[in-house]
Write an enzyme that holds these catalytic residues in place. Structure first.
Site, PDB file in Angstrom:
ATOM      1  N   TYR A  35       0.852  -1.203   0.000  1.00  0.00           N
ATOM      2  CA  TYR A  35       0.000   0.000   0.000  1.00  0.00           C
ATOM      3  C   TYR A  35       0.882   1.246   0.000  1.00  0.00           C
ATOM      4  O   TYR A  35       0.682   2.187  -0.773  1.00  0.00           O
ATOM      5  CB  TYR A  35      -0.908  -0.025   1.234  1.00  0.00           C
ATOM      6  CG  TYR A  35      -1.857   1.143   1.345  1.00  0.00           C
ATOM      7  CD1 TYR A  35      -1.470   2.316   2.003  1.00  0.00           C
ATOM      8  CD2 TYR A  35      -3.127   1.105   0.783  1.00  0.00           C
ATOM      9  CE1 TYR A  35      -2.329   3.407   2.099  1.00  0.00           C
ATOM     10  CE2 TYR A  35      -3.996   2.183   0.879  1.00  0.00           C
ATOM     11  CZ  TYR A  35      -3.590   3.338   1.542  1.00  0.00           C
ATOM     12  OH  TYR A  35      -4.439   4.422   1.617  1.00  0.00           O
ATOM     13  N   ASP A  36       1.885   1.245   0.872  1.00  0.00           N
ATOM     14  CA  ASP A  36       2.777   2.416   0.973  1.00  0.00           C
ATOM     15  C   ASP A  36       3.502   2.677  -0.356  1.00  0.00           C
ATOM     16  O   ASP A  36       3.696   3.818  -0.759  1.00  0.00           O
ATOM     17  CB  ASP A  36       3.805   2.208   2.093  1.00  0.00           C
ATOM     18  CG  ASP A  36       3.135   2.138   3.466  1.00  0.00           C
ATOM     19  OD1 ASP A  36       3.757   1.651   4.417  1.00  0.00           O
ATOM     20  OD2 ASP A  36       1.949   2.560   3.556  1.00  0.00           O
ATOM     21  N   LEU A  82     -32.894  12.766  20.235  1.00  0.00           N
ATOM     22  CA  LEU A  82     -33.818  11.633  20.300  1.00  0.00           C
ATOM     23  C   LEU A  82     -34.541  11.614  21.642  1.00  0.00           C
ATOM     24  O   LEU A  82     -33.927  11.882  22.676  1.00  0.00           O
ATOM     25  CB  LEU A  82     -33.024  10.319  20.150  1.00  0.00           C
ATOM     26  CG  LEU A  82     -32.462  10.040  18.765  1.00  0.00           C
ATOM     27  CD1 LEU A  82     -31.462   8.915  18.820  1.00  0.00           C
ATOM     28  CD2 LEU A  82     -33.588   9.718  17.790  1.00  0.00           C
ATOM     29  N   GLU A 113     -30.879   0.059  15.418  1.00  0.00           N
ATOM     30  CA  GLU A 113     -29.445   0.342  15.261  1.00  0.00           C
ATOM     31  C   GLU A 113     -28.787   0.542  16.617  1.00  0.00           C
ATOM     32  O   GLU A 113     -29.400   1.123  17.516  1.00  0.00           O
ATOM     33  CB  GLU A 113     -29.260   1.623  14.428  1.00  0.00           C
ATOM     34  CG  GLU A 113     -29.945   1.568  13.084  1.00  0.00           C
ATOM     35  CD  GLU A 113     -30.128   2.942  12.441  1.00  0.00           C
ATOM     36  OE1 GLU A 113     -29.627   3.948  12.998  1.00  0.00           O
ATOM     37  OE2 GLU A 113     -30.790   3.012  11.399  1.00  0.00           O
ATOM     38  N   LYS A 115     -26.804   2.427  19.346  1.00  0.00           N
ATOM     39  CA  LYS A 115     -26.617   3.879  19.556  1.00  0.00           C
ATOM     40  C   LYS A 115     -25.132   4.098  19.886  1.00  0.00           C
ATOM     41  O   LYS A 115     -24.676   3.847  20.985  1.00  0.00           O
ATOM     42  CB  LYS A 115     -27.495   4.363  20.695  1.00  0.00           C
ATOM     43  CG  LYS A 115     -27.521   5.878  20.831  1.00  0.00           C
ATOM     44  CD  LYS A 115     -28.615   6.343  21.805  1.00  0.00           C
ATOM     45  CE  LYS A 115     -28.616   7.862  21.933  1.00  0.00           C
ATOM     46  NZ  LYS A 115     -27.306   8.362  22.433  1.00  0.00           N
ATOM     47  N   GLU A 173     -22.205   9.043  13.096  1.00  0.00           N
ATOM     48  CA  GLU A 173     -21.476   9.197  14.371  1.00  0.00           C
ATOM     49  C   GLU A 173     -19.996   8.914  14.136  1.00  0.00           C
ATOM     50  O   GLU A 173     -19.651   7.880  13.543  1.00  0.00           O
ATOM     51  CB  GLU A 173     -22.044   8.198  15.389  1.00  0.00           C
ATOM     52  CG  GLU A 173     -21.800   8.554  16.831  1.00  0.00           C
ATOM     53  CD  GLU A 173     -22.882   9.497  17.376  1.00  0.00           C
ATOM     54  OE1 GLU A 173     -23.810   9.827  16.632  1.00  0.00           O
ATOM     55  OE2 GLU A 173     -22.762   9.887  18.553  1.00  0.00           O
ATOM     56  N   LYS A 290     -36.136   3.100  14.832  1.00  0.00           N
ATOM     57  CA  LYS A 290     -36.753   4.056  13.898  1.00  0.00           C
ATOM     58  C   LYS A 290     -37.855   3.345  13.111  1.00  0.00           C
ATOM     59  O   LYS A 290     -37.653   2.208  12.649  1.00  0.00           O
ATOM     60  CB  LYS A 290     -35.711   4.590  12.894  1.00  0.00           C
ATOM     61  CG  LYS A 290     -34.524   5.265  13.565  1.00  0.00           C
ATOM     62  CD  LYS A 290     -33.414   5.562  12.561  1.00  0.00           C
ATOM     63  CE  LYS A 290     -32.206   6.135  13.304  1.00  0.00           C
ATOM     64  NZ  LYS A 290     -31.039   6.334  12.415  1.00  0.00           N
TER      65      LYS A 290
HETATM   66  N1  LIG Z   1     -26.062   7.778  17.812  1.00  0.00           N
HETATM   67  C1  LIG Z   1     -26.486   6.844  16.951  1.00  0.00           C
HETATM   68  O1  LIG Z   1     -25.866   5.791  16.824  1.00  0.00           O
HETATM   69  N2  LIG Z   1     -27.641   7.136  16.169  1.00  0.00           N
HETATM   70  N3  LIG Z   1     -28.310   8.312  16.161  1.00  0.00           N
HETATM   71  C2  LIG Z   1     -29.282   8.139  15.275  1.00  0.00           C
HETATM   72  C3  LIG Z   1     -30.260   9.170  14.908  1.00  0.00           C
HETATM   73  C4  LIG Z   1     -30.448  10.366  15.532  1.00  0.00           C
HETATM   74  C5  LIG Z   1     -31.474  10.990  14.845  1.00  0.00           C
HETATM   75  C6  LIG Z   1     -31.835  10.182  13.807  1.00  0.00           C
HETATM   76  O2  LIG Z   1     -31.067   9.047  13.843  1.00  0.00           O
HETATM   77  N4  LIG Z   1     -29.276   6.928  14.711  1.00  0.00           N
HETATM   78  C7  LIG Z   1     -28.246   6.277  15.265  1.00  0.00           C
HETATM   79  N5  LIG Z   1     -27.864   5.016  14.974  1.00  0.00           N
END
Ligand SMILES: NC(=O)n1nc(-c2ccco2)nc1N
Length: 323
Positions: A35-36, A82, A113, A115, A173, A290
């Protein structure tokens, strides 16, 4: 000359592909020494032909000098906070509220998902090229951290594939994986430097460096999870489909994402992820649920600053292990 220019463009495509495989897909690509060598050849060609260099070249991820300060950015669409659910009953009440509001008792599909416990960031892509990175700030006004965001290898400087809108704001994030955090703190201790209390603070401190050469040395990653502004194109109908598109376009998404139905699905996912939590290579402080359908999300709308169509469910705070 065209032969050299063809070699130049092939090198960029090759390095871009290796970066994607290694930093986005976490697949071991090629030996570092290979790669380098490719990067050195690219830099040599660019030194002989500086007029060929564009901001999208892999050699342009790290700025040469510190900036004086951070410009502010006004988010055209507020970056949401949220609402929180603190127990399983709250999740049941959340689903009931949705069905009442939709006036429809049929089962609701949710995208679930982890957080991630990092810094919420907005990436703006225009004609497929990364033009700006900004922190969430207070949701309306953030800081322009483009130079620092460009140093993060899991963030593509240009989108791959096709079908992306001319203007696309990707939200996600930025976080520091646990192993990178421990390694960075071990090195800081050896140097007698300040150590960070947790990966979130380390990520925040790394993103707030005025010298992006320092940010470039920090083990930061980004997972993308929602869209803000988009123009000149269409997006899929659901959160889950959007994440598949993000992945096709070269953006990193979280592999723990899942689709579930109704309250029992939310509870099962919580139990599964709570079991996995300590084994994950990054810190999470809960789950984000969501409503999967964007059509239903639009019908449900927002209450003040938080969406009606999403809720966070936090894990119990973990005992800080004092080392
Ligand atoms: N912090 C985080 O992992 N988040 N934050 C949202 C989010 C915040 C507003 C809409 O979607 N979704 C995920 N996975």
């Amino acid at each position: 000359m065209t032969e050299l220019h063809d070699r130049y463009q092939a090198l960029i495509q090759q390095i871009r592909r290796y970066d994607h495989e290694y930093y986005v897909l976490n697949e071991s690509a090629i030996p570092d020494v290979e790669y380098d060598r490719l990067m050195e050849e690219l830099k040599r060609i660019e030194s002989e032909h500086p007029q060929w260099v564009t901001p999208q070249s892999p050699t342009q991820r790290v700025a040469g000098a510190p900036q004086a300060g951070f410009e502010t950015v006004e988010h055209r669409m507020p970056m949401l906070s949220l609402d929180n659910a603190f127990n399983h009953d709250d999740l049941g009440a959340f689903v009931k509220r949705l069905k009442d509001r939709l006036n429809d008792p049929s089962p609701i599909e949710f995208a679930c998902e982890p957080k991630l416990d990092g810094i919420a960031v907005s990436l703006l892509y225009e004609q497929g090229h990364l033009v700006r990175g900004a922190t969430r700030g207070d949701g309306t006004t953030g800081e322009d951290i483009t130079a620092n965001v460009r140093t993060i290898r899991s963030i593509p400087l240009s989108l791959q594939g096709d079908g992306w809108p001319e203007v696309l704001e990707v939200r996600g994030e930025i976080y520091m994986p646990k192993a990178g955090f421990e390694r960075m703190n071990d090195e800081a201790r050896e140097r007698g430097d300040k150590v960070f209390v947790n990966p979130r603070n380390a990520a925040s401190g790394s993103l707030r460096q005025l010298d992006s050469r320092l940010t470039a040395t920090r083990p930061l990653e980004m997972c993308c999870y929602s869209v803000g502004v988009f123009e000149g194109g269409t997006l899929p109908d659901t959160q889950y489909q959007l994440m598949q598109k993000f992945s096709e376009w070269g953006l990193k998404i979280n592999p723990e994402m899942a689709l579930v139905t109704d309250v029992q699905g939310l509870l099962d996912y919580y139990d599964q992820l709570e079991q996995k939590r300590n084994g994950l290579p990054y810190e999470i402080d809960g789950i984000v649920y969501k409503v999967n359908s964007f059509g239903l999300q639009r019908r449900l709308g927002f209450v003040s600053r938080a969406p009606r169509w999403a809720i966070a469910r936090k894990f119990p705070a973990q005992e800080e292990v004092t080392t």
